[in-house]
Design a protein around this motif. Sequence first.
Motif, PDB file in Angstrom:
ATOM      1  N   UNK A 198       0.829  -1.189   0.000  1.00  0.00           N
ATOM      2  CA  UNK A 198       0.000   0.000   0.000  1.00  0.00           C
ATOM      3  C   UNK A 198       0.868   1.246   0.000  1.00  0.00           C
ATOM      4  N   UNK A 199       0.269   2.370   0.354  1.00  0.00           N
ATOM      5  CA  UNK A 199       1.013   3.632   0.283  1.00  0.00           C
ATOM      6  C   UNK A 199       2.134   3.689   1.308  1.00  0.00           C
ATOM      7  N   UNK A 200       1.910   3.178   2.510  1.00  0.00           N
ATOM      8  CA  UNK A 200       2.965   3.224   3.529  1.00  0.00           C
ATOM      9  C   UNK A 200       4.187   2.437   3.078  1.00  0.00           C
ATOM     10  N   UNK A 201       3.977   1.208   2.621  1.00  0.00           N
ATOM     11  CA  UNK A 201       5.104   0.408   2.135  1.00  0.00           C
ATOM     12  C   UNK A 201       5.729   1.045   0.903  1.00  0.00           C
ATOM     13  N   UNK A 202       4.890   1.589   0.031  1.00  0.00           N
ATOM     14  CA  UNK A 202       5.409   2.227  -1.174  1.00  0.00           C
ATOM     15  C   UNK A 202       6.299   3.412  -0.838  1.00  0.00           C
ATOM     16  N   UNK A 203       5.893   4.213   0.135  1.00  0.00           N
ATOM     17  CA  UNK A 203       6.698   5.391   0.472  1.00  0.00           C
ATOM     18  C   UNK A 203       7.995   5.002   1.174  1.00  0.00           C
ATOM     19  N   UNK A 204       8.028   3.842   1.830  1.00  0.00           N
ATOM     20  CA  UNK A 204       9.300   3.328   2.337  1.00  0.00           C
ATOM     21  C   UNK A 204      10.201   2.935   1.174  1.00  0.00           C
ATOM     22  N   UNK A 205       9.620   2.280   0.156  1.00  0.00           N
ATOM     23  CA  UNK A 205      10.372   1.962  -1.065  1.00  0.00           C
ATOM     24  C   UNK A 205      10.890   3.241  -1.714  1.00  0.00           C
ATOM     25  N   UNK A 206      10.031   4.250  -1.799  1.00  0.00           N
ATOM     26  CA  UNK A 206      10.412   5.532  -2.404  1.00  0.00           C
ATOM     27  C   UNK A 206      11.564   6.172  -1.643  1.00  0.00           C
ATOM     28  N   UNK A 207      11.467   6.193  -0.304  1.00  0.00           N
ATOM     29  CA  UNK A 207      12.533   6.800   0.490  1.00  0.00           C
ATOM     30  C   UNK A 207      13.867   6.101   0.234  1.00  0.00           C
ATOM     31  N   UNK A 208      13.822   4.772   0.117  1.00  0.00           N
ATOM     32  CA  UNK A 208      15.054   4.025  -0.149  1.00  0.00           C
ATOM     33  C   UNK A 208      15.574   4.293  -1.561  1.00  0.00           C
ATOM     34  N   UNK A 209      14.672   4.295  -2.546  1.00  0.00           N
ATOM     35  CA  UNK A 209      15.094   4.524  -3.931  1.00  0.00           C
ATOM     36  C   UNK A 209      15.591   5.952  -4.143  1.00  0.00           C
ATOM     37  N   UNK A 210      15.048   6.896  -3.391  1.00  0.00           N
ATOM     38  CA  UNK A 210      15.541   8.282  -3.453  1.00  0.00           C
ATOM     39  C   UNK A 210      16.914   8.433  -2.812  1.00  0.00           C
ATOM     40  N   UNK A 211      17.320   7.432  -2.030  1.00  0.00           N
ATOM     41  CA  UNK A 211      18.614   7.503  -1.353  1.00  0.00           C
ATOM     42  C   UNK A 211      18.548   8.060   0.040  1.00  0.00           C
ATOM     43  N   UNK A 212      17.348   8.228   0.604  1.00  0.00           N
ATOM     44  CA  UNK A 212      17.199   8.914   1.882  1.00  0.00           C
ATOM     45  C   UNK A 212      17.183   7.977   3.090  1.00  0.00           C
ATOM     46  N   UNK A 213      17.353   6.676   2.879  1.00  0.00           N
ATOM     47  CA  UNK A 213      17.490   5.737   3.993  1.00  0.00           C
ATOM     48  C   UNK A 213      18.868   5.084   3.926  1.00  0.00           C
ATOM     49  N   UNK A 214      19.281   4.468   5.022  1.00  0.00           N
ATOM     50  CA  UNK A 214      20.413   3.556   4.943  1.00  0.00           C
ATOM     51  C   UNK A 214      19.960   2.391   4.064  1.00  0.00           C
ATOM     52  N   UNK A 215      20.648   2.113   2.965  1.00  0.00           N
ATOM     53  CA  UNK A 215      20.183   1.071   2.046  1.00  0.00           C
ATOM     54  C   UNK A 215      19.943  -0.261   2.761  1.00  0.00           C
ATOM     55  N   UNK A 216      18.786  -0.846   2.466  1.00  0.00           N
ATOM     56  CA  UNK A 216      18.408  -2.110   3.079  1.00  0.00           C
ATOM     57  C   UNK A 216      17.525  -1.967   4.297  1.00  0.00           C
ATOM     58  N   UNK A 217      17.259  -0.736   4.735  1.00  0.00           N
ATOM     59  CA  UNK A 217      16.495  -0.556   5.975  1.00  0.00           C
ATOM     60  C   UNK A 217      14.992  -0.490   5.745  1.00  0.00           C
TER      61      UNK A 217
END
Length: 573
Positions: A198-217
Amino acid sequence: MVDHLRSADWYAGSDRNAYIHRAWMRRGTPDSALDGSRPQIAIANTASDLTPCNKHLDQVAESVKAGIWEAGGVPLNLPVVSIGETQVKPTAMLWRNMAAMAIEEMLRANPIDGVVLLGGCDKTIPALLMAAASVDLPAVVVPGGPMLTGHFRGEALGCGTDVWRLSEEVRAGTITNGQFRESEGSMIRSAGHCNTMGTASTMAVVAEALGMTIPGSSGIPAPDARLLSGAHAAGRLAVDLVAAGRTPSQVMTRESFLNAIVAVAATGGSTNSVVHLLAIAGRLGVDLSLDDFDGAGSHVPLLVNLLPSGEYLMDDLYRAGGILAALAGVRDLLSPEPITVTGRPLVEYLDDRPVYDDTVIRPRETPLMLDAGIAVLRGNLAPSGAIIKPAAASPELLTHRGRAVVFESIEDFRARIDLPDLDVDENSVLVLRGCGPRGYPGMPEVGNMPLPAKLLERGVRDMVRISDARMSGTAYGTVVLHAAPEAAAGGPLSLVRTGDWIELDVPGRRLHLDVPDEELAARTPSEASAAAYAAPARGWTKLYVDHVMQADTGADLDFLVGSSGSGVARESH
């Protein structure tokens, strides 16, 4: 490298202002924390009892704090506006821009050198990223993670998706209200946000793909101990980000946004990602348009087999290798240049990412769907664009011609959809207007309109539906969304009449109202619909309605577009 901390403008020196700033912050804090040499790291924390998916973030914040102290920084818990998707009325989207604006102003106003962004529920990560983009202080996102899978009578339940499915079965008469209520106790098994894509999981994917998370988190289940160790690492990283002077504008480039679009397509992500990505890009001044979603994402294969587009759930994805393993499958479609918050390119983290269950993360050669990304439609019914998620639609309906059945508002829809004499059949096109950013206000998730009960009883489970609304990322169906301009902004949707013929051609990217141009020009907008448009007299809602932009540009407020920086204009003391 940064040789002057922003917080030193508050704490360094011996004048009256510095005295006040230090004295009021002491309260047991060591002297070294306030001498202007240690970075002050805010933890923008969206934990709230009224945002149930984020309730556990206070515990996550404690791990972030430990990492910040360990790295030599000073952690500062900063509770910020939190939006509970399932709780707030009239719709959570009404409050996304307010939350982003409030978070932005608090980051700018306080003695902060960097920030760790804690979010989970649908609008919290977008609001945090919008705020961070506007202030452009060093920042890292820690997604709160999905809940574990609940089961009912031996079957896995997908949050949201199975609510829609089971509620339709009640209306169809195939299950009882008692059975529906019984499933309620099994739906939410643990801490965390929805376990579908859903949107919550998608926005976690987005944050990672944008580079804004520690990769893999992103995608670590909320109860998993590895979320806490990752939060600790994010606290340490935040201190390093300040020392390096690495800010969101250096990480979130146009190429990063294009990578995020690819990631959404490959994982079967939510249509809501469109308005959120456009809004975040707008805060940075990044050139991103609706056409980029079609150009970069529409021909990406769907590899992740998760509800609502597939079968499995988020803890299955993590078990199968996680988001990075999924992205490794489309590595050739990702730009290699964008860096992450670590300073290394995202693609470097895709090496040696095995897939442990290829029924969950499908091989590139056998995807769930070849062209799975969000499709952008245009035509005389949506001159500024509308969107559809082919992966969640019925293939046979992606090319369709049907007679419109028009509803003037969501209230009108609810009053009439189950009337026995409603002139509707399975070939009809349900049209709902007055549910865009300005008209509702806030663009509610009502685009996946429930089907007429009399058709459900006959076994119909999908129809073409068109609106200026959004739909939940957990929803499914042949649903055309975000029609722009919306009816309340004078869009052609306001001119449709019951009985008009509508043509949907997703392969041809066309949405057409089969009414001659001269007749359409002579029509006037529906008075019944206009009477239902929002007309607030005060407060945030009035500010929102007066300044909200259309869905095709992200539905942000017009005066918030463009980064404002971290500078504080005046001294208060």
